[in-house]
Design an enzyme around this catalytic site. Sequence first.
Site, mmCIF file in Angstrom:
data_model
loop_
_atom_site.group_PDB
_atom_site.id
_atom_site.type_symbol
_atom_site.label_atom_id
_atom_site.label_comp_id
_atom_site.label_asym_id
_atom_site.label_seq_id
_atom_site.Cartn_x
_atom_site.Cartn_y
_atom_site.Cartn_z
ATOM 1 N N THR A 54 0.816 -1.214 0.000
ATOM 2 C CA THR A 54 0.000 0.000 0.000
ATOM 3 C C THR A 54 0.856 1.274 0.000
ATOM 4 O O THR A 54 0.660 2.167 -0.831
ATOM 5 C CB THR A 54 -0.872 -0.005 1.282
ATOM 6 O OG1 THR A 54 -1.472 -1.291 1.388
ATOM 7 C CG2 THR A 54 -1.933 1.046 1.258
ATOM 8 N N VAL A 55 1.813 1.352 0.916
ATOM 9 C CA VAL A 55 2.574 2.596 1.074
ATOM 10 C C VAL A 55 3.571 2.779 -0.081
ATOM 11 O O VAL A 55 3.731 3.879 -0.629
ATOM 12 C CB VAL A 55 3.304 2.623 2.441
ATOM 13 C CG1 VAL A 55 4.065 3.925 2.619
ATOM 14 C CG2 VAL A 55 2.309 2.437 3.577
ATOM 15 N N VAL A 76 3.895 7.512 12.014
ATOM 16 C CA VAL A 76 2.830 7.988 12.917
ATOM 17 C C VAL A 76 1.905 8.947 12.168
ATOM 18 O O VAL A 76 2.367 9.946 11.602
ATOM 19 C CB VAL A 76 3.422 8.734 14.141
ATOM 20 C CG1 VAL A 76 2.310 9.082 15.127
ATOM 21 C CG2 VAL A 76 4.501 7.917 14.817
ATOM 22 N N GLY A 114 0.087 8.621 9.380
ATOM 23 C CA GLY A 114 0.015 8.599 7.913
ATOM 24 C C GLY A 114 0.542 9.884 7.304
ATOM 25 O O GLY A 114 1.715 10.231 7.453
ATOM 26 N N ILE A 149 -0.134 12.988 8.070
ATOM 27 C CA ILE A 149 -0.111 14.207 8.910
ATOM 28 C C ILE A 149 1.318 14.473 9.382
ATOM 29 O O ILE A 149 1.937 13.588 9.973
ATOM 30 C CB ILE A 149 -0.998 14.053 10.168
ATOM 31 C CG1 ILE A 149 -2.343 13.411 9.816
ATOM 32 C CG2 ILE A 149 -1.196 15.385 10.858
ATOM 33 C CD1 ILE A 149 -3.133 12.980 11.042
ATOM 34 N N LYS A 206 2.702 4.261 18.291
ATOM 35 C CA LYS A 206 2.717 5.630 17.766
ATOM 36 C C LYS A 206 2.853 6.659 18.883
ATOM 37 O O LYS A 206 3.641 7.606 18.778
ATOM 38 C CB LYS A 206 1.438 5.878 16.954
ATOM 39 C CG LYS A 206 1.408 5.044 15.662
ATOM 40 C CD LYS A 206 0.044 5.070 15.015
ATOM 41 C CE LYS A 206 0.040 4.346 13.670
ATOM 42 N NZ LYS A 206 -1.316 4.170 13.127
ATOM 43 N N GLY A 237 -3.436 4.744 4.704
ATOM 44 C CA GLY A 237 -3.782 4.659 3.291
ATOM 45 C C GLY A 237 -2.599 4.967 2.397
ATOM 46 O O GLY A 237 -1.610 5.582 2.809
#
Length: 428
Positions: free
Chosen positions: A14-15, A131, A133, A135, A204, A302
């Site tokens: 995904t990443v 931590v 995603g 942000i 996190k 995501g």
Amino acid sequence: MSQDIRIGMLGFGTVGTGTYRMLVDNREAITKKIGRGIDIAKIGIRDPKKERALDQSHFTTDLESIVTDPSIDVVVELIGGIDPAADLVEKALLNGKHVVTANKELIAKHGSRLVHLAKSKNLDLHYEAAVGGGIPLIQPLKHQLAGNDVIRMMGILNGTSNYILTKMEQEQADFADALKEAQAAGYAEADPTNDVDGIDTSYKISILASIAFGKQVPVENVFREGIRNIGITDIEYARSWGYKIKLVGVVDAIGKDAVCVRVHPSMIPGDHPLASVNGVYNALWLHGDFVGDVMFSGRGAGSDPTGSAVMGDLIDVGRNIVGGGSGSAIPYEAGMKVVPIDDVHSSFYLRLRVKDRPKTLGQISMVFGEYAISIAEMQMKTLPDNLGEIVFLTHRASERSFAQALREVENLEAVDQVAGVIRVEDKQ
Ligand code: HSE
């Protein structure tokens, strides 16, 4: 322009896909910002048969060959977990490569050691994607907020749990149904333990606390309780008193050299900025002695948001390579003093199923009184079969006193079941 910066990527799920897509879509701007191009030269994968967005020649199942390849400048670790990620990251650093990782477990458990290793070799080690995603949390804590004494941090750091709690609240779904929906939507794993039992949040929040306080918080010292026991009934009572229930990671500074770090569901006052963070969104709220209250929010998981965080780190590493500023990581020492939750004071929500008969309420309030716990609010109703439901909100009490009182209440003959216990954030 000189040669591209060569990336070796470990993992292309995904990443990795999000990072690659961002590079393809925004290549020109990224190249301008760095002053050099980025080439994802090699990608280490487990399953060579899977269909991929890139030509097969990029892929190898020999992950070690990437971290030892002299032509690779930066290793991007996206496989997660400790084994084999820890060894591969260490080898990459020992082989003179900068590292970008999205691996929260690795940084939570080995961050201090790995950052020191990177620093000693004049290399960069960045982990913004670990931590929250997309942000930006790590960089602001390391830099813009670094002059503050952080008094308190509280974060919604797990999108899956927040999605489940939001579904329960908005659609009156019970936990099991909301979890199934989260799985069908691709948020929750088949085994949801890491997300719903607070393990992911504990990694996190311990990373954030380690940066804010400059010493590694041992993740095993983080108090942890998940959301499996939260019922729709609790969400409804919380709503009636003006609260939302959220899974939060909380850090409280205790004096000058200790912290209490905990993960558990909390009743958050409806007017607190965290109360309106819904669905898969994440947020971190903090209070610093000079900056006051700050909140960051956005998509915490995501492909695209997390890819954006990885790319931000890669741009940083790239600029340092071009400008000669590598090795500017901010190391933190091991061994932060973490005090147990027993000494923390908060208010509590308690839902009891009781025998509906004289003296029940009196006996329960006697026990509270013995432990100096004062009741702030109460609701009561009758249930079938001569049972009743009594729900209390207490004033602030220490975790220790409340636990002792609860044990006695649970043993009262008049009490049928302790149906819900939730910590409560005070209204301001
Ligand atoms: N599983 C995490 C979440 C995302 O649900 O927020 C990755 O850290």
